[in-house]
Design a protein around this motif. Structure first.
Motif, PDB file in Angstrom:
ATOM      1  N   ALA A  64      33.319  37.204  39.567  1.00 59.15           N
ATOM      2  CA  ALA A  64      32.594  36.898  38.332  1.00 59.15           C
ATOM      3  C   ALA A  64      33.380  37.368  37.109  1.00 59.15           C
ATOM      4  O   ALA A  64      33.448  36.671  36.080  1.00 59.15           O
ATOM      5  CB  ALA A  64      31.212  37.559  38.355  1.00 59.15           C
ATOM      6  N   CYS A  65      34.009  38.542  37.207  1.00 59.38           N
ATOM      7  CA  CYS A  65      34.840  39.037  36.097  1.00 59.38           C
ATOM      8  C   CYS A  65      36.031  38.120  35.865  1.00 59.38           C
ATOM      9  O   CYS A  65      36.360  37.782  34.719  1.00 59.38           O
ATOM     10  CB  CYS A  65      35.328  40.453  36.401  1.00 59.38           C
ATOM     11  SG  CYS A  65      34.056  41.729  36.312  1.00 59.38           S
ATOM     12  N   LYS A 110      44.974  34.804  36.452  1.00 58.91           N
ATOM     13  CA  LYS A 110      44.470  35.579  37.569  1.00 58.91           C
ATOM     14  C   LYS A 110      44.191  37.012  37.114  1.00 58.91           C
ATOM     15  O   LYS A 110      45.014  37.607  36.418  1.00 58.91           O
ATOM     16  CB  LYS A 110      45.484  35.628  38.716  1.00 58.91           C
ATOM     17  CG  LYS A 110      45.968  34.266  39.201  1.00 58.91           C
ATOM     18  CD  LYS A 110      44.877  33.480  39.898  1.00 58.91           C
ATOM     19  CE  LYS A 110      45.431  32.164  40.453  1.00 58.91           C
ATOM     20  NZ  LYS A 110      44.353  31.328  41.066  1.00 58.91           N
ATOM     21  N   VAL A 111      43.051  37.547  37.500  1.00 58.87           N
ATOM     22  CA  VAL A 111      42.748  38.949  37.251  1.00 58.87           C
ATOM     23  C   VAL A 111      42.996  39.709  38.546  1.00 58.87           C
ATOM     24  O   VAL A 111      42.497  39.318  39.614  1.00 58.87           O
ATOM     25  CB  VAL A 111      41.291  39.134  36.785  1.00 58.87           C
ATOM     26  CG1 VAL A 111      40.964  40.622  36.630  1.00 58.87           C
ATOM     27  CG2 VAL A 111      41.053  38.407  35.469  1.00 58.87           C
ATOM     28  N   ALA A 112      43.775  40.760  38.472  1.00 57.75           N
ATOM     29  CA  ALA A 112      44.133  41.529  39.660  1.00 57.75           C
ATOM     30  C   ALA A 112      43.843  43.006  39.420  1.00 57.75           C
ATOM     31  O   ALA A 112      43.707  43.458  38.285  1.00 57.75           O
ATOM     32  CB  ALA A 112      45.613  41.325  39.993  1.00 57.75           C
ATOM     33  N   SER A 153      42.578  47.608  33.203  1.00 57.76           N
ATOM     34  CA  SER A 153      42.899  47.851  31.793  1.00 57.76           C
ATOM     35  C   SER A 153      41.853  47.267  30.853  1.00 57.76           C
ATOM     36  O   SER A 153      41.791  47.647  29.680  1.00 57.76           O
ATOM     37  CB  SER A 153      44.283  47.285  31.464  1.00 57.76           C
ATOM     38  OG  SER A 153      44.280  45.869  31.476  1.00 57.76           O
ATOM     39  N   ILE A 154      41.025  46.348  31.361  1.00 54.89           N
ATOM     40  CA  ILE A 154      39.978  45.767  30.524  1.00 54.89           C
ATOM     41  C   ILE A 154      38.946  46.821  30.140  1.00 54.89           C
ATOM     42  O   ILE A 154      38.358  46.774  29.054  1.00 54.89           O
ATOM     43  CB  ILE A 154      39.295  44.596  31.261  1.00 54.89           C
ATOM     44  CG1 ILE A 154      40.304  43.463  31.495  1.00 54.89           C
ATOM     45  CG2 ILE A 154      38.082  44.086  30.492  1.00 54.89           C
ATOM     46  CD1 ILE A 154      39.758  42.336  32.356  1.00 54.89           C
ATOM     47  N   ASP A 160      44.547  46.764  23.747  1.00 54.68           N
ATOM     48  CA  ASP A 160      45.313  45.825  24.557  1.00 54.68           C
ATOM     49  C   ASP A 160      44.979  45.937  26.042  1.00 54.68           C
ATOM     50  O   ASP A 160      44.557  46.983  26.536  1.00 54.68           O
ATOM     51  CB  ASP A 160      46.821  46.064  24.374  1.00 54.68           C
ATOM     52  CG  ASP A 160      47.258  45.847  22.925  1.00 54.68           C
ATOM     53  OD1 ASP A 160      46.717  44.927  22.300  1.00 54.68           O
ATOM     54  OD2 ASP A 160      48.125  46.607  22.450  1.00 54.68           O
ATOM     55  N   VAL A 161      45.202  44.840  26.742  1.00 53.56           N
ATOM     56  CA  VAL A 161      45.111  44.844  28.201  1.00 53.56           C
ATOM     57  C   VAL A 161      46.521  44.685  28.746  1.00 53.56           C
ATOM     58  O   VAL A 161      47.427  44.186  28.074  1.00 53.56           O
ATOM     59  CB  VAL A 161      44.219  43.694  28.733  1.00 53.56           C
ATOM     60  CG1 VAL A 161      42.795  43.884  28.264  1.00 53.56           C
ATOM     61  CG2 VAL A 161      44.771  42.335  28.309  1.00 53.56           C
TER      62      VAL A 161
END
Length: 217
Positions: A64-65, A110-112, A153-154, A160-161
């Motif tokens: 979902a994120c 992509k979020v990892a 990092s979010i 910043d991310v």
């Protein structure tokens, strides 16, 4: 407090429940166990609905994120004049590319986190590369790019991310690999056969919606 905590635990338990998407010859789905894909198509044809299964609630939350982050960046890209969610298709095989730049690249977001973030520091995930290169091939773009964002990092302090960008030349081999994967699935569907199982200790088997059925036969 105990009643409230029990209610929240029940919510998380319910969040473990999910179901497969309606089976399709998707570019992003052309990986993993061929046998599982054959099961998905056959059971959907028999029952008219996707298979239901359970997974860790964390996986659903992470997905979902990732979806929310991708949507935000797509909206920002669109405001800059780039195209988003662009349909790519070849026969029955299809999918939607996240971002198609006005220049030479098709970009997938992509979020990892954790081990995945460490793994893609120097090279992208091969399946992610196959996927975005297939999009680029079908959309006539000479280059692909994978934008990885560190999910941790979010939620840390600062503006910043952390992100890493991998890019490469579009390869016909990636499109051919996608086509061959679905040709193998279609071949078994047409012949009424089943491909070999993977190892029961494999990640694919442990997380498969059809694992119990597959290994009980």
């Amino acid at each position: 407090m105990s009643d409230l905590a029990d209610t929240i635990r029940a919510v998380f338990a319910q969040a473990r429940k999910t179901k497969e998407r309606k089976p399709r010859f998707g570019i992003s789905d052309a990986h993993g166990c061929v046998r599982a894909k054959v099961y998905s198509f056959r059971l959907f044809k028999e029952g008219g609905k996707p298979a239901e299964f359970e997974r860790p609630a964390r996986w659903g939350l992470a997905a979902a994120c990732g979806t929310a982050v991708g949507q935000l960046l797509e909206e920002a890209s669109e405001r800059l004049g780039h195209k988003v969610q662009v349909r790519a298709q070849s026969g029955a095989i299809s999918g939607s590319a996240d971002i198609v730049l006005t220049g030479e690249h098709v970009v997938d977001v992509k979020v990892a986190g954790g081990w995945k973030w460490r793994k893609i520091q120097h090279e992208p995930d091969p399946e992610h590369r196959r996927q975005v290169s297939t999009y680029a091939s079908l959309l006539g773009k000479p280059k692909w790019a994978l934008l990885y964002i560190d999910g941790r990092s979010i939620f840390t302090a600062g503006e910043d991310v952390e992100w890493i960008l991998h890019e490469g030349l579009t390869s016909l081999e990636h499109y051919q690999a996608t086509s061959q994967f679905w040709a193998d699935v279609q071949g078994h569907l047409d012949a009424g056969t089943m491909p070999d199982r993977l190892s029961p200790d494999s990640f694919e088997c442990k997380t498969c919606a059809h694992s119990e059925r597959c290994w009980s036969l």
